[in-house]
Design a protein around this motif. Structure first.
Motif, short mmCIF file in Angstrom:
data_model
loop_
_atom_site.label_atom_id
_atom_site.label_comp_id
_atom_site.label_asym_id
_atom_site.label_seq_id
_atom_site.Cartn_x
_atom_site.Cartn_y
_atom_site.Cartn_z
N LEU A 248 -16.18 3.15 -3.08
CA LEU A 248 -15.45 3.71 -4.22
C LEU A 248 -14.23 4.49 -3.77
N ALA A 249 -14.34 5.21 -2.65
CA ALA A 249 -13.18 5.93 -2.13
C ALA A 249 -12.08 4.96 -1.70
N LEU A 251 -11.54 1.96 -3.00
CA LEU A 251 -10.92 1.43 -4.22
C LEU A 251 -9.98 2.46 -4.85
N LEU A 252 -10.41 3.72 -4.87
CA LEU A 252 -9.57 4.77 -5.44
C LEU A 252 -8.30 4.96 -4.61
N LEU A 255 -5.77 2.40 -5.57
CA LEU A 255 -5.13 2.69 -6.86
C LEU A 255 -4.10 3.81 -6.75
N LEU A 256 -4.34 4.75 -5.82
CA LEU A 256 -3.45 5.90 -5.67
C LEU A 256 -2.29 5.65 -4.71
N TRP A 268 -6.14 5.13 3.69
CA TRP A 268 -6.04 6.32 2.86
C TRP A 268 -4.58 6.75 2.73
N PHE A 276 -10.22 12.43 1.24
CA PHE A 276 -11.02 11.20 1.22
C PHE A 276 -12.02 11.20 2.38
#
Length: 316
Positions: A248-249, A251-252, A255-256, A268, A276
């Motif tokens: 999930l991190a 995927l996030l 998106l960021l 990251w 993260f």
């Protein structure tokens, strides 16, 4: 000169303990010698200025693995000793010597200069979110490896639960019970420190998780932490959260990512990398600790579990 003599003695002692553990004619003696080998390995890591690995080795090599071996011995019919012939006891020792020779040969072939990857890692360290190069490699530059290690650990637990018999109820030694309660808060504090310190110095999720697992195993074997079993929904959720939080991190992070660079899996954003990594390591620590604990202690037998439940209801 004195340190050189100490290091030489330590290396010789490691080799002697390894061979003695393999060549021992009694399984109990072999397990005890193996635990002593794990403690000496922890001392060797400490001499190499890697306290995180020393703690992990003491917790896993001497603590968890030793408890697992003794748990396996308890399920054997020790009154029927297994007599092994000399060839059967000798070939593992030959294997250890060959492996040691291979490691020494590999060390002699190392180039005299440092690898260029060291300079590359140091150059990118400012964008990694942490200031310790090992943590940067494990949680940023080579995150795939760490994610797959968590997956392998989870699969190992699932496989062990399918084939391992339920643990039989045993009586607690009063001295062990009192010491386990006394040391439990210290283990939690030390594990929390290792997790937090991993961003800037030796430490991290695996070392913190291994230390937590060692403390949890001692408490569980003394009939504490009765809720720590696979049948508990929250325990299963925390074990799976190690891999889930990682994915999930990732995927996030995708998106960021707002710059013009290509979106890369498990990369990251530099301004958010530290947060993260801390989030991933927090859930990884809990997952590693619970997984290692259940791999050693397993599930309680049905009779023991019913007795614990009835005892808890009576207490309430």
């Amino acid at each position: 000169m004195s340190l050189l003599l100490f290091d030489a003695t330590l290396c010789l002692l490691l080799l002697v303990l390894a061979l003695a553990s393999i060549l021992s004619r009694q399984l109990v003696h072999g397990v005890i010698l193996y635990i002593a080998f794990g403690l000496m390995m922890a001392l060797a890591w400490a001499r190499l200025a890697t306290p995180d690995l020393a703690l992990a080795e003491a917790a896993i090599g001497a603590g968890l693995t030793g408890a697992l071996c003794f748990s396996a011995l308890a399920r054997q019919q020790l009154h029927l000793p297994v007599v092994l012939s000399w060839p059967q006891r000798l070939w593992p020792a030959v294997f250890v010597l060959l492996m040691l020779g291979g490691v020494l040969a590999a060390l002699l072939q190392l180039p005299p200069t440092a690898s260029p990857l060291v300079d590359v890692a140091q150059a990118e360290l400012i964008n990694s979110g942490v200031s310790h190069p090992v943590t940067a490699v494990l949680l940023n530059f080579r995150s795939w490896d760490t994610l797959l290690e968590l997956v392998v650990l989870l699969l190992a637990l699932l496989g062990a639960l399918q084939v391992a018999p339920a643990a039989k109820a045993t009586t607690s030694w009063p001295l062990s019970l009192s010491w386990s309660r006394l040391l439990a808060p210290m283990v939690i504090l030390l594990a929390g420190y290792l997790l937090w310190a991993g961003a800037s110095q030796p430490g991290g999720a695996f070392q913190a998780g291994a230390l937590l697992a060692a403390g949890a195993v001692v408490l569980r074997l003394n009939h504490q932490l009765n809720w720590l079993r696979w049948s508990n929904f929250w325990i299963r959720l925390l074990i799976v959260s190690g891999v889930s939080a990682f994915v999930l991190a990732a995927l996030l992070a995708m998106l960021l990512t707002t710059d013009n660079t290509d979106v890369i899996w498990l990369r990251w954003p530099p301004q958010l990398a530290g947060g993260f990594i801390l989030l991933v390591e927090l859930f990884a620590t809990l997952a590693i600790a619970l997984t290692l604990t259940l791999l050693v202690v397993g599930e309680p037998a049905a009779a023991e579990q019913a007795q614990q439940n009835s005892g808890g209801e009576a207490h309430d």
